[in-house]
Write an enzyme that holds these catalytic residues in place. Structure first.
Site, PDB file in Angstrom:
ATOM      1  N   ARG A   1      27.659 -11.979 -29.730  1.00  0.00           N
ATOM      2  CA  ARG A   1      27.954 -12.993 -31.220  1.00  0.00           C
ATOM      3  C   ARG A   1      28.604 -13.133 -31.387  1.00  0.00           C
ATOM      4  NH1 ARG A   1      30.068  -6.459 -32.334  1.00  0.00           N
ATOM      5  NH2 ARG A   1      29.840  -6.247 -30.067  1.00  0.00           N
TER       6      ARG A   1
ATOM      7  N   GLU B   1      39.509   4.486 -24.754  1.00  0.00           N
ATOM      8  CA  GLU B   1      39.486   5.198 -25.629  1.00  0.00           C
ATOM      9  C   GLU B   1      39.552   6.447 -25.715  1.00  0.00           C
ATOM     10  OE1 GLU B   1      36.989   2.010 -25.839  1.00  0.00           O
ATOM     11  OE2 GLU B   1      36.941   2.398 -27.960  1.00  0.00           O
TER      12      GLU B   1
ATOM     13  N   ARG C   1      33.377  10.823 -30.426  1.00  0.00           N
ATOM     14  CA  ARG C   1      33.326   9.461 -31.696  1.00  0.00           C
ATOM     15  C   ARG C   1      32.380   9.283 -32.468  1.00  0.00           C
ATOM     16  NH1 ARG C   1      31.512   3.696 -29.162  1.00  0.00           N
ATOM     17  NH2 ARG C   1      33.179   2.025 -30.162  1.00  0.00           N
TER      18      ARG C   1
ATOM     19  N   HIS D   1      36.541  -0.683 -33.529  1.00  0.00           N
ATOM     20  CA  HIS D   1      37.864   0.254 -32.373  1.00  0.00           C
ATOM     21  C   HIS D   1      38.937  -0.114 -32.838  1.00  0.00           C
ATOM     22  CE1 HIS D   1      35.644  -4.502 -30.082  1.00  0.00           C
ATOM     23  NE2 HIS D   1      35.688  -3.376 -29.669  1.00  0.00           N
TER      24      HIS D   1
ATOM     25  N   ASN E   1      30.853  11.218 -26.562  1.00  0.00           N
ATOM     26  CA  ASN E   1      29.654   9.637 -27.647  1.00  0.00           C
ATOM     27  C   ASN E   1      28.516   9.375 -27.394  1.00  0.00           C
ATOM     28  OD1 ASN E   1      30.071   6.607 -27.838  1.00  0.00           O
ATOM     29  ND2 ASN E   1      31.182   5.842 -26.681  1.00  0.00           N
TER      30      ASN E   1
END
Ligand code: ADP
Length: 398
Positions: free
Chosen positions: A241, A384, A91, A180, A7
Site C-alpha cells: 500500500r 492482538e 475481531r 490496528h 478472526n
C-alpha cells in the site's frame, strides 16, 4: 477459564483457544480457502501436534463446525466439551463512530457492525458471518466484539476531520477512523508495564510495522492521532500500500494515463508501497537481502519507508508536545533491527537515542534505547489475540 478468539476474514477463519489461567494458547489454527476447491483446516495444539484436514468448506457455518469439532476431538482436541468455552471474542475491523470499546454482542451491536459494511466491505461482512456461525454452534456462550477502530475513538475532532466539505462527514461519515487499535493498545499497555510507568502519564508513539503499517500517538493512555484514516490505505508506506500520496495523482492517473478507478484502487492497495518502489518484493526480509546484493531500488524503498516513519514521529511528538516512549511492533518492528536503526538515526534532538548494540542483539521483547536516552525505545511483540481474549474474559465476567 477458556476463551475462544475468532478472526473471520474474507476467505479464512483463524482461531486461538486460550487458557486464561496462564494467558496461554492451548490450540490454534486456520480454516483457509473457504468456498474454494482445496479448502482445509490446519490445527495445532500447544504440544506442537499439527493436524491438517482437507474438506469441503463452502461457508462459515461449516468452518466453525470444523473448528469446534477439532477442539473436542478425542485424538486432536484439547478440551472435553464445548461447555468448557466460557466466551468467544471476535475481531471486528470497523466499529464506526459508535463503538468506543469492546462489547458484548447484542442485536444492537450487530446493527453497528452491519452499519459499517460500507466502510469496511472486505472485513465487516466476514466478521459478521463468523459471529453468526458461532452463535449457532455455541448459542449460550457470550460473544464479544473487539473492534480494530475502537481504541482510536478518543482522537479529537481536529485530528480526525479531513479538510473537505463538512457535509461529507455529516452525510457519509468520512473521517479518520484508524486501525490496528488492538495492537497499539496492547503494546502501549505492555510498555508501561515494562517501564513501571502509569499509563495515564505517558506520551507514547507506537509503530505497528507489519504487512500493513500504522503509527499512533498515545497521550495519557488514549489514542490522540493515528496514521491510517478513513481506510487502512493512508499513512505509512506498507508492503503493497502506498500510504500518503497527493490525491491529485489519482485524477492524473484516471484522466491522463487512462487507468480506470478500480485499476488505480488496485494499484494503490496491491502494487505500491515497498513492492512498488523496490519492484522486487513486498517483504522486508527479501529487501534486506537485495540490499546486501547491491540492489539500489530495494535500498531506496527501505529509505522511503523509514523516512516516512521519522516524519510521523516528529509530527506526533509535536502533536503531543513531548515524547517519553517509542514502541516498535509487528513483523518489521519486532525483527528488523536495521529498519529500527534507520528510523532512529539522528533523533538525538528529541532525546531519543538508540543503543545500537542492544538493538542489534535483541530477540523478543526489550528496551533498545541508551540508558541516557530521555525517550525510551522498546520492541514489543504484538499479541492482538491475547488482548481480545482479555477483553472477552473481562466482559464475560460482567
Ligand atoms: P502481517 O501479520 O500483517 O502479515 P507481519 O506482522 O507478519 O505482517 O509482518 C510482515 C513483515 O515483517 C514482512 O515485511 C516481513 O518481511 C517482515 N519480517 C518478518 N521477520 C523479519 C525479519 N527477521 N527481518 C526483517 N523483516 C522481517
Amino acid at each position: 477459564m477458556y476463551i475462544l478468539v475468532i478472526n473471520a476474514g474474507s476467505s479464512s477463519v483463524k482461531y486461538k483457544l486460550f487458557d486464561m489461567k496462564g494467558n496461554s494458547v492451548i490450540a490454534e489454527g486456520i480454516v483457509d480457502r473457504i468456498g474454494l476447491e482445496d479448502a482445509f483446516l490446519k490445527h495445532q495444539t500447544s504440544n506442537a501436534k499439527e493436524t491438517k484436514i482437507d474438506s469441503d468448506i463452502d461457508n462459515y457455518d461449516k468452518a466453525l463446525k470444523l473448528i469446534t469439532d477439532i477442539l473436542v476431538d478425542k485424538e486432536n482436541g484439547v478440551i472435553d466439551s464445548l461447555k468448557s468455552i466460557s466466551a468467544v471474542g471476535h475481531r471486528v475491523v470497523h466499529g464506526g463512530e459508535k463503538a468506543s470499546s469492546s462489547v458484548l454482542i447484542t442485536p444492537e451491536v450487530e446493527e453497528i457492525i452491519k452499519e459499517c459494511f460500507d466502510l469496511a466491505p472486505l472485513h465487516n461482512p466476514p466478521n459478521m458471518m463468523g459471529i453468526e456461525a458461532c452463535k449457532k454452534i455455541l448459542p449460550h456462550v457470550p460473544q464479544v466484539a473487539v473492534f480494530d477502530t475502537a481504541f482510536h475513538r478518543t482522537i479529537p475532532e481536529k485530528a480526525y476531520l479531513y479538510a473537505i466539505p463538512y457535509a461529507l462527514y455529516e452525510n457519509y461519515s468520512i473521517r479518520r477512523y484508524g486501525f490496528h487499535g488492538t495492537s497499539h493498545r496492547y503494546v502501549a499497555s505492555r510498555a508501561c508495564e515494562i517501564l513501571g510507568k502509569p499509563e495515564d502519564k505517558v506520551k507514547m508513539i507506537t509503530c505497528h510495522l507489519g504487512s500493513g503499517c500504522s503509527i499512533t500517538a498515545i497521550k495519557d493512555g488514549k489514542s490522540v492521532d493515528t496514521s491510517m484514516g478513513f481506510t487502512p490505505l493512508e499513512g505509512l508506506i506498507m508492503g503493497t500500500r502506498s500510504g500518503d500520496i497527493d490525491p491529485a495523482i489519482i485524477f492524473y492517473l484516471v484522466e491522463r494515463v487512462g487507468l480506470s478507478v478500480s485499476e488505480v484502487n488496485n494499484m494503490l492497495n496491491k502494487q505500491s508501497g515497498l513492492l512498488g518502489l523496490s519492484t522486487v518484493s513486498r517483504d522486508m526480509r527479501d529487501l534486506e537481502q537485495e540490499v546486501s546484493k547491491g540492489n539500489k531500488k530495494a535500498q531506496i524503498s527501505i529509505e522511503c519507508f523509514a523516512y516516512r516513519i521519522r516524519k510521523y514521529i516528529g509530527a506526533y511528538a509535536s502533536a503531543m508536545a513531548g515524547l517519553d516512549v517509542v514502541v516498535f511492533t509487528a513483523g518489521i518492528g519486532e525483527n528488523s533491527s536495521k529498519t529500527r536503526a534507520m528510523i532512529c538515526d539522528g533523533m538525538d534532538f528529541l532525546d531519543m537515542k538508540l543503543d545500537s548494540e542492544k538493538n542489534s542483539q535483541l530477540e523478543g521483547e526489550g528496551i533498545v534505547s541508551r540508558d541516557d536516552s530521555g525517550v525510551k525505545i522498546l520492541v514489543i511483540p504484538t499479541d492482538e489475540e491475547l488482548m481480545i481474549a482479555r477483553d472477552t474474559m473481562e466482559i464475560a465476567q460482567g
